[in-house]
Write a protein that holds these residues in place. Sequence first.
Motif, PDB file in Angstrom:
ATOM      1  N   ARG A  37      -7.070  -3.203 -10.416  1.00 61.56           N
ATOM      2  CA  ARG A  37      -6.092  -2.990  -9.361  1.00 61.56           C
ATOM      3  C   ARG A  37      -5.956  -1.500  -9.054  1.00 61.56           C
ATOM      4  NH1 ARG A  37      -4.407  -7.868 -11.616  1.00 61.56           N
ATOM      5  NH2 ARG A  37      -3.159  -9.224 -10.258  1.00 61.56           N
ATOM      6  N   THR A  38      -5.833  -1.182  -7.767  1.00 62.40           N
ATOM      7  CA  THR A  38      -5.546   0.187  -7.356  1.00 62.40           C
ATOM      8  C   THR A  38      -4.035   0.344  -7.192  1.00 62.40           C
ATOM      9  OG1 THR A  38      -5.870  -0.383  -5.025  1.00 62.40           O
ATOM     10  CG2 THR A  38      -7.774   0.489  -6.221  1.00 62.40           C
ATOM     11  N   GLN A  39      -3.602   1.573  -6.883  1.00 56.20           N
ATOM     12  CA  GLN A  39      -2.173   1.877  -6.885  1.00 56.20           C
ATOM     13  C   GLN A  39      -1.467   1.351  -5.635  1.00 56.20           C
ATOM     14  OE1 GLN A  39      -1.625   6.015  -8.897  1.00 56.20           O
ATOM     15  NE2 GLN A  39      -3.762   5.892  -8.325  1.00 56.20           N
ATOM     16  N   SER A  40      -0.224   0.993  -5.817  1.00 59.92           N
ATOM     17  CA  SER A  40       0.558   0.159  -4.913  1.00 59.92           C
ATOM     18  C   SER A  40       0.634   0.661  -3.466  1.00 59.92           C
ATOM     19  CB  SER A  40       1.971   0.024  -5.478  1.00 59.92           C
ATOM     20  OG  SER A  40       2.802  -0.682  -4.606  1.00 59.92           O
ATOM     21  N   SER A  41       0.292  -0.259  -2.551  1.00 59.33           N
ATOM     22  CA  SER A  41       0.413  -0.002  -1.115  1.00 59.33           C
ATOM     23  C   SER A  41       0.175  -1.305  -0.367  1.00 59.33           C
ATOM     24  CB  SER A  41      -0.606   1.051  -0.660  1.00 59.33           C
ATOM     25  OG  SER A  41      -0.518   1.266   0.736  1.00 59.33           O
ATOM     26  N   ILE A  42       0.859  -1.480   0.762  1.00 57.40           N
ATOM     27  CA  ILE A  42       0.592  -2.617   1.639  1.00 57.40           C
ATOM     28  C   ILE A  42       0.458  -2.101   3.068  1.00 57.40           C
ATOM     29  CG2 ILE A  42       1.881  -4.221   0.157  1.00 57.40           C
ATOM     30  CD1 ILE A  42       4.092  -4.213   2.346  1.00 57.40           C
ATOM     31  N   CYS A  43      -0.095  -2.939   3.933  1.00 57.00           N
ATOM     32  CA  CYS A  43      -0.052  -2.669   5.364  1.00 57.00           C
ATOM     33  C   CYS A  43       0.370  -3.954   6.073  1.00 57.00           C
ATOM     34  CB  CYS A  43      -1.385  -2.141   5.896  1.00 57.00           C
ATOM     35  SG  CYS A  43      -2.828  -3.183   5.586  1.00 57.00           S
ATOM     36  N   VAL A  44       1.016  -3.784   7.226  1.00 58.88           N
ATOM     37  CA  VAL A  44       1.631  -4.913   7.924  1.00 58.88           C
ATOM     38  C   VAL A  44       1.303  -4.826   9.412  1.00 58.88           C
ATOM     39  CG1 VAL A  44       3.789  -6.106   8.433  1.00 58.88           C
ATOM     40  CG2 VAL A  44       3.520  -4.904   6.257  1.00 58.88           C
ATOM     41  N   SER A  45       1.046  -5.988  10.008  1.00 53.77           N
ATOM     42  CA  SER A  45       0.752  -6.049  11.440  1.00 53.77           C
ATOM     43  C   SER A  45       1.271  -7.361  12.019  1.00 53.77           C
ATOM     44  CB  SER A  45      -0.757  -5.944  11.684  1.00 53.77           C
ATOM     45  OG  SER A  45      -1.061  -6.072  13.064  1.00 53.77           O
ATOM     46  N   ALA A  46       1.689  -7.305  13.282  1.00 55.53           N
ATOM     47  CA  ALA A  46       2.089  -8.527  13.980  1.00 55.53           C
ATOM     48  C   ALA A  46       0.979  -9.026  14.901  1.00 55.53           C
ATOM     49  CB  ALA A  46       3.361  -8.289  14.791  1.00 55.53           C
ATOM     50  N   ASP A  47       0.022  -8.140  15.227  1.00 54.77           N
ATOM     51  CA  ASP A  47      -1.044  -8.540  16.149  1.00 54.77           C
ATOM     52  C   ASP A  47      -2.439  -8.486  15.535  1.00 54.77           C
ATOM     53  OD1 ASP A  47      -1.546  -5.808  16.014  1.00 54.77           O
ATOM     54  OD2 ASP A  47      -0.993  -5.392  18.099  1.00 54.77           O
ATOM     55  N   GLY A  48      -2.540  -8.047  14.274  1.00 54.72           N
ATOM     56  CA  GLY A  48      -3.839  -7.973  13.614  1.00 54.72           C
ATOM     57  C   GLY A  48      -4.685  -6.796  14.043  1.00 54.72           C
ATOM     58  N   ILE A  49      -4.136  -5.945  14.899  1.00 58.96           N
ATOM     59  CA  ILE A  49      -4.882  -4.794  15.431  1.00 58.96           C
ATOM     60  C   ILE A  49      -4.222  -3.480  15.031  1.00 58.96           C
ATOM     61  CG2 ILE A  49      -5.705  -3.654  17.528  1.00 58.96           C
ATOM     62  CD1 ILE A  49      -5.671  -6.440  18.878  1.00 58.96           C
ATOM     63  N   ASN A  50      -2.915  -3.421  15.202  1.00 58.16           N
ATOM     64  CA  ASN A  50      -2.151  -2.207  14.922  1.00 58.16           C
ATOM     65  C   ASN A  50      -1.380  -2.399  13.616  1.00 58.16           C
ATOM     66  OD1 ASN A  50      -2.613  -0.757  17.610  1.00 58.16           O
ATOM     67  ND2 ASN A  50      -1.822  -2.746  18.271  1.00 58.16           N
TER      68      ASN A  50
END
Length: 305
Positions: A37-50
Amino acid sequence: MHIHVLGSAAGGGFPQWNCNCQNCDGLRKGTILAKKRTQSSICVSADGINWVLFNTSPDILQQIQDFAPLQPGRAMRDSGIVGIVLIDAQIDHTTGLLMLREGQVKRELYCTDMVYQDLTTGNPLLNILGHYCGVNRHDVPTDGEQSFTVAGAPGLRFTAVALKSAAPPYSPHRNDPHPGDTIGVLIEDTINGKKAFYAPGLGEIEPHLPALMAQADCIMVDGTFWTNTEMLDLGLMSKKARDIGHNPQSGPGGMIEVLDEYPQARRVLIHINNTNPILREDSEQRAELTRHGIEVAYDGMDIIL
């Protein structure tokens, strides 16, 4: 809403470079059932692009390479990341900003006054970035009532709340905690109404948190330690988990007990320390989480709400 887990470990990752605990040694030797596992982070999108990036770990370059939507390649210089939200000013959540220094476009950075202060004084990462790409800093309100949006991320709304926690060791107010040192964020998809509560650093369940967690379709919270004395028992630290701002999973008032109150939500632990036995997929502790319907985040995990 699409939540992608870029990194699921606490500071140092798993295995940690200098650690020979049972977990780290076992993973290197292949004698335990567990994932790197790498160090904690997430990313979030409502349109799958931005995509909105939460925290920038020291592993951010590898994490971007491992998740193609963050590098869509639409131009000579390009990124799917339209904004960065910082949960706190800790090294394992901010050092990656230096890795994103290339280019002429300023990074759109969303953080509290306390985090901004720490990153321009005790650890002046943002001052350094000013000699490269630079940043456009946006304030994050922490009263739990005012929401904010990230330009370029349609369909997402964010509401932040201050959490009790210690500022980083290098902070000018290390021993004088302030609201905004650490935050939790309610992320809302304004199109379908789905919500996620994200708090990788959560020392205790303060009175203002249950109302937010009760709204969430997904609760992604602190999974650092299994017991309050985990690091003490291993001789690795002189402080307990709660002393450094992490509510353990087990015991009275622990995260299992807390999450049992929200059966309506998908419940996920993230920011898992390398010493935590839940990293071993066949451990008794992992089995206990499964009995309670609680998941353990892993790098590459996708949650669709």
